[in-house]
Design an enzyme around this catalytic site. Structure first.
Site, short mmCIF file in Angstrom:
data_model
loop_
_atom_site.label_atom_id
_atom_site.label_comp_id
_atom_site.label_asym_id
_atom_site.label_seq_id
_atom_site.Cartn_x
_atom_site.Cartn_y
_atom_site.Cartn_z
N CYS A 55 14.52 18.31 -14.25
CA CYS A 55 15.12 18.86 -13.80
C CYS A 55 16.39 18.96 -13.50
O CYS A 55 17.97 19.59 -13.88
CB CYS A 55 14.73 19.54 -12.27
SG CYS A 55 14.28 18.65 -11.23
N ASP A 138 5.68 46.89 0.55
CA ASP A 138 5.92 45.98 0.42
C ASP A 138 5.91 44.33 0.04
O ASP A 138 4.59 44.50 0.73
CB ASP A 138 6.91 45.78 2.20
CG ASP A 138 8.38 44.83 2.00
OD1 ASP A 138 8.66 44.84 1.06
OD2 ASP A 138 9.01 44.42 3.52
N ASP A 207 9.97 49.47 -1.20
CA ASP A 207 10.69 49.02 -0.47
C ASP A 207 11.49 48.49 -1.89
O ASP A 207 10.86 47.14 -2.66
CB ASP A 207 10.75 47.62 -0.18
CG ASP A 207 11.63 46.80 1.01
OD1 ASP A 207 12.35 47.20 0.38
OD2 ASP A 207 10.99 46.32 2.12
#
Length: 304
Positions: A55, A138, A207
């Site tokens: 990375c 949520d 949500d």
DNA sequence: GCGACAG
DNA sequence: ATCTTGTCGC
């Protein structure tokens, strides 16, 4: 099989050869949408095996090296060992060493098409029976374990506003938060919790947004269409569109409404089987505080 | 540095 | 979304 976008990101990064660099934005484009560039950075920050998945070869689009969980110095050192020259935090000959030739099937484009397909199934006329049980959903996460989602459903009885059922599920996350792709992150943990509840809700508040979404398929609509249940989206922040009074307008259409149950508004949009006006009316009825009770209680449960 | 796009 | 004690004000 649910899509593992995190692994897709690592697979793309492994394609960048030694002596070359690519950018967060280029990896996002190879995923199929430039909007995912910040998510690429966040996922690389969690890279479990930096030796297998290089990375450090992913840098910012202006040629600056960007961040590295083991320190920027370590990133520069690894780049130098690859033969990349770095001066003042910038990669030299950026244009020459830039790699963008990814082998990819653009997974996010496929998901976008899936959203367009599902959005044709959204119905915005009121199809509600008698509403007795209202559920809120949520999801919560913790810094110490950001790859586990905690999905909470709290069901209340509308008339008494009393809690009748609570459910919490945990699930490994394989999809980062990407604006407009939220459902692909949170739908799996929602389903895990939903499958376990015993009381069938007549309505679910989520949500996030309903049709207040660039393809009219926010997570509340995604859930509503998938289960063919009435749903409403409740967002604490505006994803898109512009305010015209209390209306949220996008491309000439009123897709949502700001509801002022306190000083700061929430943004309500129908998910499925409901009109905007009915969604607003029901949300107002459910608001004891700023956030309607089922979602507020689910939020608290998801964090516990 | 600013702007910024649900969670 | 996450990191987070106590304090101030309505």
């Amino acid at each position: 099989m649910e899509i593992d976008l995190i692994e897709e990101i690592y697979k793309l990064v492994r394609q960048v050869p030694r002596g070359r660099v690519s950018t967060y934005g280029a990896v996002a484009r190879a995923l199929g949408d430039i909007i995912a560039s910040r998510a690429v950075g966040l996922v690389l920050n969690l890279n479990p095996d930096p030796d297998r998945t290089p990375c450090y070869r992913i840098i910012a689009s202006d040629g600056s090296v960007g961040g590295f969980s083991r320190g920027i110095e370590e990133k520069i050192e690894r780049l130098r060992r690859d033969g990349i020259e770095v001066r003042n935090g910038k990669v030299m000959n950026f244009g020459k060493v830039f790699f963008d030739d990814f082998d990819t099937d653009y997974p996010l484009k496929r998901l976008r098409k899936e959203q367009m397909r599902l959005s044709r199934k959204v119905r915005l006329k009121d199809e509600l029976g008698e509403i007795r049980y209202v559920a809120g959903f949520d999801a919560g996460y913790s810094k110490s374990d950001p790859l586990t989602a905690h999905g909470a459903i709290v069901t209340i009885e509308l008339e008494s506003m009393e809690i009748v059922e609570e459910m919490i599920a945990r699930k490994r996350i394989r999809f980062p938060y990407i604006p407009t792709y939220l459902a692909f992150r949170e739908f799996p943990v929602f389903l895990e919790a939903y499958r376990r509840i015993k009381i069938q809700p007549d309505l679910i508040l989520v949500d996030g947004n309903g049709i207040l979404h660039p393809f009219k398929l926010g997570i509340a609509s995604h859930i509503g269409v998938s289960l063919d249940l009435p749903t409403i989206g409740v967002a604490k922040n505006l994803l898109m569109g512009e305010m015209r009074g209390e209306d949220v307008v996008y491309q000439g259409e009123v897709l949502g409404k700001a509801v002022y149950s306190s000083r700061k508004p929430i943004f309500v949009s129908p998910g499925h089987r409901m009109s905007l006006d009915t969604a607003v009316r029901l949300v107002r009825k459910l608001c004891r505080y700023r956030i309607p009770e089922p979602v507020r209680l689910a939020h608290i449960l998801a964090k516990s």
